[in-house]
Design an enzyme around this catalytic site. Structure first.
Site, PDB file in Angstrom:
ATOM      1  N   ASP A   1       1.239  -1.411  -0.238  1.00 27.45           N
ATOM      2  CA  ASP A   1       0.060   0.329   0.343  1.00 27.45           C
ATOM      3  C   ASP A   1       0.961   0.809   0.313  1.00 27.45           C
ATOM      4  O   ASP A   1       1.898   1.161   0.758  1.00 27.45           O
ATOM      5  CB  ASP A   1      -0.891   0.124   0.837  1.00 27.45           C
TER       6      ASP A   1
ATOM      7  N   ASN B   1       0.093   4.398  -0.379  1.00 25.49           N
ATOM      8  CA  ASN B   1      -0.769   5.552   0.304  1.00 25.49           C
ATOM      9  C   ASN B   1      -1.587   5.858   1.243  1.00 25.49           C
ATOM     10  O   ASN B   1      -2.042   6.772   1.473  1.00 25.49           O
ATOM     11  CB  ASN B   1      -1.969   6.144  -1.394  1.00 25.49           C
TER      12      ASN B   1
ATOM     13  N   ASP C   1      -3.911   3.857   2.859  1.00 26.73           N
ATOM     14  CA  ASP C   1      -5.384   3.869   3.131  1.00 26.73           C
ATOM     15  C   ASP C   1      -5.643   1.513   3.467  1.00 26.73           C
ATOM     16  O   ASP C   1      -6.929   1.549   3.897  1.00 26.73           O
ATOM     17  CB  ASP C   1      -6.256   3.945   1.699  1.00 26.73           C
TER      18      ASP C   1
ATOM     19  N   ASP D   1      -2.086  -1.264  -3.913  1.00 22.29           N
ATOM     20  CA  ASP D   1      -2.314  -0.581  -5.127  1.00 22.29           C
ATOM     21  C   ASP D   1      -1.036  -0.484  -6.200  1.00 22.29           C
ATOM     22  O   ASP D   1      -0.151  -1.017  -6.362  1.00 22.29           O
ATOM     23  CB  ASP D   1      -2.405   1.255  -4.915  1.00 22.29           C
TER      24      ASP D   1
ATOM     25  N   ASP E   1      -5.720 -10.171 -15.278  1.00 23.17           N
ATOM     26  CA  ASP E   1      -6.608 -11.162 -15.370  1.00 23.17           C
ATOM     27  C   ASP E   1      -8.175 -10.629 -15.805  1.00 23.17           C
ATOM     28  O   ASP E   1      -8.229  -9.702 -16.178  1.00 23.17           O
ATOM     29  CB  ASP E   1      -6.727 -10.980 -13.705  1.00 23.17           C
TER      30      ASP E   1
ATOM     31  N   ASP F   1      -9.408 -16.423 -16.577  1.00 16.95           N
ATOM     32  CA  ASP F   1     -10.337 -16.864 -15.028  1.00 16.95           C
ATOM     33  C   ASP F   1     -11.617 -17.669 -15.231  1.00 16.95           C
ATOM     34  O   ASP F   1     -12.332 -17.461 -16.222  1.00 16.95           O
ATOM     35  CB  ASP F   1     -11.027 -15.320 -14.415  1.00 16.95           C
TER      36      ASP F   1
ATOM     37  N   GLU G   1      -7.925 -20.822 -16.689  1.00 12.93           N
ATOM     38  CA  GLU G   1      -7.872 -21.083 -14.995  1.00 12.93           C
ATOM     39  C   GLU G   1      -9.188 -22.259 -15.921  1.00 12.93           C
ATOM     40  O   GLU G   1     -10.461 -21.442 -16.396  1.00 12.93           O
ATOM     41  CB  GLU G   1      -8.541 -20.475 -14.418  1.00 12.93           C
TER      42      GLU G   1
ATOM     43  N   HIS H   1      -4.078 -16.680  -4.716  1.00  9.75           N
ATOM     44  CA  HIS H   1      -5.043 -16.621  -3.929  1.00  9.75           C
ATOM     45  C   HIS H   1      -6.698 -17.262  -3.700  1.00  9.75           C
ATOM     46  O   HIS H   1      -7.102 -16.122  -2.704  1.00  9.75           O
ATOM     47  CB  HIS H   1      -5.960 -14.864  -4.840  1.00  9.75           C
ATOM     48  N   ASP H   2      -7.342 -18.054  -4.156  1.00 15.65           N
ATOM     49  CA  ASP H   2      -7.720 -18.749  -3.563  1.00 15.65           C
ATOM     50  C   ASP H   2      -7.924 -20.616  -2.771  1.00 15.65           C
ATOM     51  O   ASP H   2      -8.479 -20.816  -2.520  1.00 15.65           O
ATOM     52  CB  ASP H   2      -8.357 -19.963  -5.237  1.00 15.65           C
TER      53      ASP H   2
HETATM   54  O1  TEU Z   1     -11.869 -18.896  -9.064  1.00 12.75           O
HETATM   55  C1  TEU Z   1     -12.954 -19.524  -9.685  1.00 12.75           C
HETATM   56  C2  TEU Z   1     -12.452 -21.009  -8.650  1.00 12.75           C
HETATM   57  O2  TEU Z   1     -12.285 -21.916  -9.471  1.00 12.75           O
HETATM   58  C3  TEU Z   1     -12.687 -20.696  -7.096  1.00 12.75           C
HETATM   59  O3  TEU Z   1     -13.733 -19.975  -6.709  1.00 12.75           O
HETATM   60  C4  TEU Z   1     -12.792 -22.170  -6.566  1.00 12.75           C
HETATM   61  O4  TEU Z   1     -14.110 -22.410  -7.131  1.00 12.75           O
HETATM   62  C5  TEU Z   1     -13.262 -21.785  -5.078  1.00 12.75           C
HETATM   63  O5  TEU Z   1     -12.009 -21.276  -4.872  1.00 12.75           O
HETATM   64  C6  TEU Z   1     -13.335 -23.232  -4.543  1.00 12.75           C
HETATM   65  O6  TEU Z   1     -12.676 -23.354  -4.794  1.00 12.75           O
HETATM   66  C7  TEU Z   1     -11.491 -17.476  -9.753  1.00 12.75           C
HETATM   67  C8  TEU Z   1     -11.029 -17.005  -8.831  1.00 12.75           C
HETATM   68  O7  TEU Z   1      -9.562 -17.183  -8.897  1.00 12.75           O
HETATM   69  C9  TEU Z   1     -11.691 -16.428  -7.721  1.00 12.75           C
HETATM   70  O8  TEU Z   1     -11.037 -15.447  -6.674  1.00 12.75           O
HETATM   71  C10 TEU Z   1     -13.132 -16.042  -8.477  1.00 12.75           C
HETATM   72  O9  TEU Z   1     -13.569 -15.916  -7.100  1.00 12.75           O
HETATM   73  C11 TEU Z   1     -13.658 -17.167  -9.162  1.00 12.75           C
HETATM   74  O10 TEU Z   1     -13.089 -17.550 -10.324  1.00 12.75           O
HETATM   75  C12 TEU Z   1     -14.927 -15.487  -9.909  1.00 12.75           C
HETATM   76  O11 TEU Z   1     -14.375 -14.860 -10.186  1.00 12.75           O
HETATM   77 CA    CA Z   2      -3.223   1.670  -1.314  1.00 13.69          CA
END
Ligand code: TEU
Ligand code: CA
Length: 546
Positions: A22, A24, A26, A30, A99, A200, A249, A322-323
Site C-alpha cells: 500500500d 497511499n 489507505d 495499489d 487477469d 478466469d 483457469e 489467492h484461492d
Molecule cells: O476462481 C474460480 C474458482 O475455481 C475458485 O473460486 C474456486 O471455485 C473456489 O475457490 C472453490 O474452490 C476464480 C478466481 O480465481 C476467484 O478468485 C474468483 O472468486 C472466481 O473465479 C470468480 O471470479
Molecule cells: Ca492503497
C-alpha cells in the site's frame, strides 16, 4: 524440432494487488505499492508478473466482479499509473499479464444495467435470463459462493444466471456481440503493451441450451469451448502470440481436455491451471470438508499430468494462489520445519516440466493466517459458507476450524515485508489483518537469513530453469510411486539427467537401496550436508549427472 516457446523457461509471479503493498496509506495495496517492489521481483528473477484484477469494480469478490474492463479502479490507481508500472516492468525485462474475467461481469457493469432494464433491451441477450419454473429457479444449479446460481430480477420477472455471486452475472458467450466486445477489449489491452492474460474460469463460458435446462448441479464444460477459444485466438492473438503468454483457469479440466486446449497446433491457449492436485485434500461435498493429505495421491496426479502433456501441450505448475491455502501450511510444516518444507515444496514443483507460478509471499514461506473468529474473514466465499453452514445447523467452532485451514483469506493477508507493525505493507489499518507471525516472518528477516533464506532458494531454482534445458524441457519420470513419504523423480534431456529425492515428512527417511547410486553430484539441496542413505525431515536433494 521448432524452438521451444520462451515461456517453457519462464517463471510467473502472481501479485494480488490489494494485499501486496500500500503506497497511499489507505490500508489497501495499489499500483504504487507494486512499483515500489519491482526490484524485489527482478532480484527474485521472475520473468512474468500476473496481476489479479485492478479494473473498476464494486469489490464484491475483490475485483473478480468488473464494472469497467478498460479503466483502473481508483482503489489501485489510474490508467496513467498503470502505463508507468507497465513501462517499469518492461524496463526490467519482465512481462505483465492481466487477469481476464469474462465468464461474468459485475452487476454494476453498464452492459448488465442495460440488459436487466427490460426484456426487449438490445443487451438482454448478453446475459443468461430464464423464466421461473413453477415459480422457482429454472434448474438446480448452485453458486460457488453458496445458494442457488439464479437470482430473480423483479423488474422483469426473470432469473439471471450467476455461477458465483449474485453481483457476478454470467455473460452469454453464445451471443456473437458478447464475444466481439470481449475480443475488442482484449485487443486494446494488448495494443497498450500488456503481454498476455490469465483467463478466469474460462472453461465455464460455454453453456449450451441443453446444459442450461439440464438438472446437472453445476455446468459441465459446454462443447463450444474450443470454438470460442479458437475464435479468440484468431481475433486477438494471431500474428502476435509468439511474444505473449496465455493461461486459462479451468476448474474440473481433465488432462485429455488440457492436451486439446494447449496443443501448439490447436491455436487455443499456451497452458491451463488444472485443479486435480488441489482437490485431493477435500471431499466431493465441498472444499471446506478437509481430508488428510496423501502424498501418493498428489505425486500420482502430478505425474499423470506430466505424462499426459509430455508430447503435446504444456503444464502450468502451482501449489498456491489467492484461492488456495498457503502451501507451506497445507502441504508442509509451517512450524519447526518451515524453511525445510517450504524449500522442499518449491524444489519439487520447480523441477517438474512446465511453467511454475509463484504466489506472492510464498517466496518467503508465508503461512496460513490463523484466524479464529468469523469477524476476521473478508472473503465472500468464506463468509457465505459460514452463514450457510450455521443456518444448516453446523457447530460454529467446527466450521471455524475448517475455515482456518481452507479459507481463501489465508492467502490474502498482507505480504510481510518488514518486522514493523503493519509489516511494511501499510502505514495504517490494513483491510485484512496482518498475520500474527509477521515480526519474525518477513522479506527483510528472510533476506538476512543467508543459508536459510527461502527467497534466495527460490532465486536459485528460478536461475536453474533459465540455465538448464534439462529443467525446462527434460522428460519426467516418477520413481517409487507407492512410497508414502518419498517424492522421487528424474528429468532427462540429451545426456543430462537430474534425480530429485524429497522426504515429504517430518521423520527421517531411509532411501531405498541403490536409488542414488551413480546419481552424480549435488546440484541443489536444502540441508548443508548430505548423509548418503538417509534424508532428514523435509530434506530435498537434486543430483545432476551429465
Ligand atoms: O476462481 C474460480 C474458482 O475455481 C475458485 O473460486 C474456486 O471455485 C473456489 O475457490 C472453490 O474452490 C476464480 C478466481 O480465481 C476467484 O478468485 C474468483 O472468486 C472466481 O473465479 C470468480 O471470479
Ligand atoms: Ca492503497
Amino acid at each position: 524440432a521448432d524452438t521451444p516457446a520462451w515461456w517453457t523457461r519462464a517463471v510467473v509471479y502472481q501479485v494480488y494487488p490489494r494485499s501486496f503493498a500500500d503506497s497511499n496509506g489507505d490500508g489497501i495495496g495499489d499500483l504504487g505499492g507494486i512499483r515500489s517492489k519491482l526490484d524485489h521481483l527482478a532480484e527474485l528473477g521472475v520473468d512474468v508478473i500476473w496481476l489479479s484484477p485492478i479494473y473498476r469494480s464494486p469489490q464484491a469478490d475483490n475485483g473478480y466482479d468488473i464494472s469497467d474492463y478498460e479503466d483502473i479502479d481508483p482503489l489501485f490507481g489510474t490508467l496513467a499509473e498503470f502505463d508507468q508500472l507497465l513501462a517499469e516492468v518492461h524496463e526490467r525485462g519482465m512481462k505483465l499479464v492481466m487477469d481476464l474475467v469474462v465468464n461474468h461481469t459485475s452487476d454494476e457493469h453498464p452492459w448488465f444495467v442495460e440488459s436487466r432494464s427490460s426484456r426487449d433491451n438490445p443487451k438482454r441477450d448478453w446475459y443468461i435470463w430464464r423464466d421461473p419454473l413453477d415459480a422457482h429457479e429454472p434448474n438446480g444449479w448452485t453458486s460457488a459462493f453458496s445458494g442457488p446460481a439464479w437470482h430473480l430480477d423483479t423488474t422483469t420477472g426473470q432469473y439471471y444466471l450467476h455461477l458465483f455471486a449474485a453481483k457476478q452475472p454470467d455473460l452469454n458467450w453464445q451471443n456473437p456481440e458478447v464475444r466481439a466486445a470481449v475480443f475488442a477489449m482484449m485487443n486494446r489491452w494488448l495494443d497498450r503493451g500488456v503481454d498476455g492474460f490469465r483467463m478466469d474460469v474460462i472453461n465455464f463460458i460455454a453453456k449450451t441450451e441443453a446444459e442450461l435446462v439440464g438438472e446437472s448441479v453445476r455446468p459441465s464444460m459446454g462443447a463450444q469451448i474450443h470454438e470460442y477459444l479458437q475464435e479468440m485466438h484468431r481475433e486477438v492473438f494471431a500474428g502476435r502470440d509468439a511474444e505473449l503468454i496465455t493461461v486459462g483457469e479451468m476448474p474440473g479440466v481433465t488432462v485429455e481436455d488440457a492436451a486439446l486446449f494447449t496443443g501448439a497446433e490447436r491455436k487455443e491457449l499456451d497452458m491451463v491451471f488444472q485443479f486435480e492436485h488441489v482437490g485431493l485434500d477435500h471431499s466431493d461435498t465441498g472444499k471446506f470438508d478437509n481430508l488428510p493429505f496423501d502424498l501418493v495421491a498428489l505425486k500420482t496426479s502430478l505425474a499423470r499430468w506430466q505424462t499426459g502433456l509430455a508430447s503435446s501441450g504444456w503444464n502450468s505448475l502451482y501449489f498456491g494462489n489467492h484461492d488456495q491455502p498457503r502451501s507451506v501450511s497445507r502441504f508442509g510444516d509451517d512450524g519447526r520445519y518451515r524453511y525445510e518444507s517450504a524449500t522442499l515444496l518449491a524444489t519439487i514443483l520447480h523441477l517438474h516440466r512446465g511453467t511454475p507460478y509463484i504466489y506472492q509471499g510464498d517466496e518467503i514461506g508465508m503461512t496460513n493466517a490463523g484466524f479464529t473468529a468469523i469477524e476476521q474473514y473478508k472473503d465472500i466465499e468464506s463468509v457465505n459458507h459460514y452463514s450457510e453452514a450455521i443456518t444448516a445447523g453446523a457447530d460454529p467452532a467446527t466450521v471455524l476450524v475448517q475455515m482456518a485451514f481452507r479459507s481463501r483469506d489465508n492467502a490474502r493477508t498482507p505480504v510481510q515485508w518488514t518486522p514493523d507493525p503493519g509489516a511494511g505493507f501499510t502505514s495504517t489499518e490494513p483491510w485484512i489483518e496482518v498475520n500474527g507471525n509477521a515480526a519474525a516472518l518477513n522479506v527483510q528477516t528472510d533476506r538476512a537469513a543467508g543459508e536459510r533464506s527461502i527467497f534466495d532458494f527460490y532465486r536459485r531454482l528460478i536461475a536453474l530453469r533459465h540455465e538448464l534445458p534439462v529443467v525446462s524441457l527434460g522428460e519426467f519420470a516418477l520413481l517409487e510411486p507407492e512410497h508414502p513419504a518419498l517424492y522421487a523423480f528424474t528429468r532427462t534431456h540429451d545426456d543430462d539427467r537430474l534425480l530429485v529425492v524429497g522426504n515429504w515428512s517430518g521423520e527421517r527417511l531411509r532411501l531405498p537401496e541403490g536409488l542414488t547410486d551413480d546419481a552424480g553430484t549435488r546440484l541443489i539441496g536444502n540441508y548443508p550436508e548430505w548423509h548418503e542413505a538417509v534424508l532428514e525431515p523435509w530434506e530435498v536433494r537434486v543430483y545432476t549427472r551429465a
